[in-house]
Design an enzyme around this catalytic site. Structure first.
Site, mmCIF file in Angstrom:
data_model
loop_
_atom_site.group_PDB
_atom_site.id
_atom_site.type_symbol
_atom_site.label_atom_id
_atom_site.label_comp_id
_atom_site.label_asym_id
_atom_site.label_seq_id
_atom_site.Cartn_x
_atom_site.Cartn_y
_atom_site.Cartn_z
ATOM 1 N N HIS A 1 0.807 -1.232 0.000
ATOM 2 C CA HIS A 1 0.000 0.000 0.000
ATOM 3 C C HIS A 1 0.840 1.282 0.000
ATOM 4 C CE1 HIS A 1 -0.635 0.038 4.707
ATOM 5 N NE2 HIS A 1 0.608 -0.156 4.380
ATOM 6 N N GLU A 2 0.195 2.369 -0.326
ATOM 7 C CA GLU A 2 0.855 3.681 -0.499
ATOM 8 C C GLU A 2 1.930 3.633 -1.581
ATOM 9 O OE1 GLU A 2 -0.693 5.884 0.795
ATOM 10 O OE2 GLU A 2 -1.636 5.003 2.549
ATOM 11 N N GLY A 3 1.647 2.913 -2.655
ATOM 12 C CA GLY A 3 2.630 2.760 -3.736
ATOM 13 C C GLY A 3 3.454 1.516 -3.482
#
Lengths: 599, 599
Positions: free
Chosen positions: B441-443
């Site tokens: 998550h978050e890239g």
């Protein structure tokens, strides 16, 4: 997204093109077999596994066994699955034809079992444990025991377990406390607690045959005083019918992160003084008999890890080819269509890595299975002895390397699927959870590393190492004839030399300072494992190169893929071995010298 | 087994002894603070986290959110937990004192939030997302928006989310399709589907404020046409009271492998044409605003991964000291008492490795937090600009390195606990499952690698790299003054040089062949990350060496442990960077050239 669970083409490649199992049909035991019968066994395994094992892989995870009337109840599909396995003859895959078996070579038997592990590792466990249990009794039980126990085991009426671990004796079998007392009639009263017993209770068979390690009163302390007993859950009458309960109580079920369909149990033997067992073989030799089963089980663990990782890889490949996301780096137009993520180099990096790990691991495991055949059916005493020596050396690697690196393939598959991979709506997270057990059971990987460096590499004055070195040198020489493999062959020989040098240094230090000598057993296993897997990759690449000129259609891609994954392993992975082995060679004291209070 | 969830001593060491956060009290904004107030904040965080977060870590995993009347119902302890967090002031940890905040430096705020993440990462997510949401609006919202949204967010009445991802646009924000249409009164009609929205629905707050990326009709295609909107779940009346539902429907809950206490949702905005949003800032600048929040969130992800790994390490250390199993290798007497497993070198290897990973990662993350303070409160424009440049460079490493290596610490902890570690009766398997999300998550880490190599390392003509190199050289020089660090310092400089050389090669190839230049972004991140973490280890070791002469009691072991873990990292880990970086430097084409059909 398709839901392929096994790469049958790769199994065929490894069996027929790399290991040439067809040559085994020249051996007397396998004379009735042919490439066609081998292929038929594999085809049947895939068909049965698809219909009756893959179908409840997720369900058996979600509906964990629960106690009902004191007995674990499994999902009903599991009973159908094991029945289909028995029906198709796979319990007797390697048994004599005259006993109703398929009389297949071990290599084929293992490959077929691996197919079921790929489809549903939890369901397969009950069966592979049963086969291993029966084979131990075939090797070490009395004729009477073979009649009473082996036939019901191999016909699927009874299932088997191996009961070694106790709460105070996990990795330390010297500390087993379960006792056996003679009853005067040739049988024994068994008393004690065993823990983490896989398949220790369930509703899949009429009876459960536990092979229990215990001490006879007055036995020598430590591992030299351990004997092996057959302890059924239910007693068996003379006519083979089921009798009274045998005072084996289910003391608890463990709730695991994965592999949930296989019960993991704590068992109390003889709480009421009425647990009757039969001694297997001679007193105090139990551990030696059990190692027969454990070594076989260790190859099974490596293969299970491999198949879970390989299935993860298949899911990742299929997803990556179908999922559109992003554009080429140079594409400036945000209105141009998105490309499948397999087009991104970093996604291909993940897929090549998981391919290199899992297909390399498969080569390693099946190589070991092939040695089992050589050990039993080799043409000369020398070739049989050589196979035993090589198997001894490779078994810890076969168990530990895949259970480290094929798990990484499961993790990479999650990464390829991204957010979806982390959800239970897709299968890869379960494969990751299931696969994490393999580094723990049948001897933790740390134990395997000590076994490899402290025992196997040193055994017979280093003879096993020399034998393996000769095989590696022979293949490297053959590979050197091809321009494209010249560099690989040189790297392999260099890395092998490094592994040998590290083992020599350890061997020299072992008599005076065993703690220091063996402190870095794990990096030795990692480095040595990488060298051995590089060797299996070179063998696969050579087989691919041989096949390419006459290959057509998808086979061209298949063989090119082998060459690419081999390149990846040599360029990206093998160089890591040098660092690991240099820690061993210098007897690096960092971990040994760290005090517990510093951690 | 104790159940420590956080190593407070290490947090204090990093904050006060390595990063000297006390020096921040000289800055005008933190003038009212002192070492004592910083310490008090940390103590409070540990106490509240122990009582109200750690208590339901397992329960929130076992009792996954279920829909009740269309709304996810969480375990009741979670509501108590977030209330205690709010009550103790941690939503406003870095807010102005005059707004009721603690006005703490970011370094302290992050450290306190990290304590809660260690105790219960799922519960913490709701809160850290809310803080990040509010800070984005503080930075980019209108005064009216600040009044209407920021105050309710920071007082815990409303909670926040970030809604970027769409089913067809996961990592590719250029493909966002959600639309926003002017209503004529300054507000907008929002319509579209967002997926994987963490904390997207729950029963913990009166309202949920979604920050939604959407396209205004006629916007330019791609990322240059994305705007940012405030879209509340429930409309809010002029007086701040809750109004009508805002046509934001929960379309589904994802069922995840871990991190189960945080809802992961699919949300349908404007299915009935009645979803009203407010534009934040200017049209088409949404992604730039969102990056403010995302960069902050990326440091948060790194820190969360670190804390889950560090907690795993603590459990493993405690277990290893208490669990007797086996004997020294040279012990011949099986009746001699068993020793705690921490006495085995291979167990210490696992513990040193997990210590080196997690405490190295903590040093890295808090270093980044310290740069946040420098960026905002630096004494000169130059020092603020330098902090920005370094933060830009380090953020992808801070996000990705811990989410790869601290997960490994969770895996090592399972291995130390053996069979028990694999059961849900012990906490480490949950930490392992929870921690696996952080690489996604978050890239994803692959995106971070491209960001690092393709953008950040190349930015400002390599100026950020030069700035970091100067800091590393300065510390290496200081370390060289100590005989025991001389070799480390030389290795660090050599590895840094290698990273620079690899970046140069990539920079040269980038204009003509970006696909080839960036094909090995992941090994660059791994190698570069190892170099940066080695640097933070050298800084930790120097702080330990300074403190040792006057240390007493357990502090002596603490500092010796730092020196040992630093040695481990330099001897066992840093050398790995050379292989990774050599693949980058040679622009190794193996992955780029692999065809999808070969995989």
């Amino acid at each position: 997204m398709t839901n392929r669970f096994v790469n049958k083409r790769d199994l065929e490649f490894q069996l027929f093109e790399v290991l040439d199992v067809e040559a085994l049909t020249a051996r007397p035991r396998f004379r009735e077999h042919s490439r066609e019968t081998f292929q038929a066994a594999l085809d049947t395994a895939v068909a049965v596994a698809a219909a009756k094992f893959a179908n409840h892989y997720r369900k058996a995870d979600e509906e964990e066994p629960v106690l009902e009337g004191g007995r674990p109840r499994l999902v009903p599909e599991m009973k159908e699955g094991v029945a289909a396995f028995v029906e198709a003859g796979f319990l007797k895959a390697s048994s004599d034809a005259e006993a109703g078996g398929m009389q297949l070579p071990s290599t084929l038997t293992r490959a077929c079992h691996a197919v079921f592990e790929a489809a549903n590792v939890a369901a397969s466990s009950y069966l592979t444990l049963t086969v291993a249990n029966a084979h131990l009794l075939e090797a070490h039980g009395s004729p009477e025991q073979q009649r009473r126990w082996v036939e019901p085991l191999l016909s699927g009426r009874f299932f088997g377990t191996m009961a070694l671990t106790e709460p105070q004796a996990g990795s330390s079998l010297a500390d087993v406390r379960t006792t056996a007392t003679p009853r005067g009639d040739g049988t024994w009263l068994v008393s004690g607690t065993k823990t983490f017993i896989s398949a220790g209770d369930h509703d899949l068979a009429e009876n459960i045959v536990h092979l229990v390690l215990a001490r006879i009163d007055g036995a020598p302390p430590g591992v030299k005083g351990i004997s092996l007993f057959i302890v059924p859950k239910l007693r068996v009458n003379e006519d083979g019918s089921i009798g009274e309960p045998n005072d084996v109580a289910l003391a608890g079920l463990f709730h695991k992160m994965g592999w949930r369909g296989t019960t993991s149990t704590q068992l109390a033997f003889g709480e009421n003084g009425a647990c009757v067992g039969e001694l297997v073989g001679e007193p105090h030799r139990g551990l030696a008999y059990m190692f027969h089963m454990m070594n076989s089980a260790r190859i099974g663990v490596g293969l299970a890890a491999t198949m879970l990782g390989a299935r993860s890889h298949l899911h990742a490949v299929d997803y990556a080819k179908e999922r559109p996301q992003g554009r080429p780096l140079a594409a400036k137009d945000p209105l141009s269509p998105q490309i499948p993520i397999v087009e991104h180099a970093d996604v291909r990096r993940m897929l090549l890595q998981s391919k290199a790990y899992t297909e390399g691991a498969l080569g390693l495991c099946l190589q070991a299975a092939r040695l089992l055949d050589e050990e039993e059916q080799g043409e000369t005493p020398e070739s049989r002895a050589e196979a035993t020596a090589l198997l001894d050396l490779l078994t810890p690697v076969v168990k530990a390397w895949p259970s480290q690196y094929a798990v990484e393939a499961s993790s990479l598959a999650i990464q390829v699927l991204g957010g979806y991979g982390y959800t239970r709506e897709y299968p890869v997270e379960q494969l990751y959870r299931d696969n994490r057990l393999n580094a723990i059971h049948e001897g933790t990987n740390g134990i395997q590393a000590l076994d490899l460096l402290g025992r196997k590499a040193m055994a017979r004055g280093g003879e096993s190492l020399r034998l393996l070195g000769k095989r590696i040198a022979r293949d490297a020489e053959e590979a050197s004839a091809h321009e494209r493999f010249r560099e690989h062959a040189a790297s392999l020989l260099e890395a092998w030399k490094r592994a040998g040098a590290a083992a020599m240094k350890v061997g020299a230090a072992l008599p005076t300072d065993p703690e220091r000598a063996l402190a870095n057993a794990t990096p030795f296993l990692e480095g040595f494992g990488h060298v051995v897997v590089a060797w299996t990759w070179l063998r696969q690449a050579m087989a691919a190169l041989r096949a390419l000129p006459s290959a057509r259609g998808p086979d061209v891609d298949f063989y090119e893929g082998k060459l690419a994954a081999c390149r990846f392993f040599f360029r990206w992975e093998l160089p890591k071995a040098h660092h690991s082995l240099s820690l061993v060679e210098t007897l690096d004291p960092t971990c040994l010298e760290a005090k517990p209070s510093w951690l």
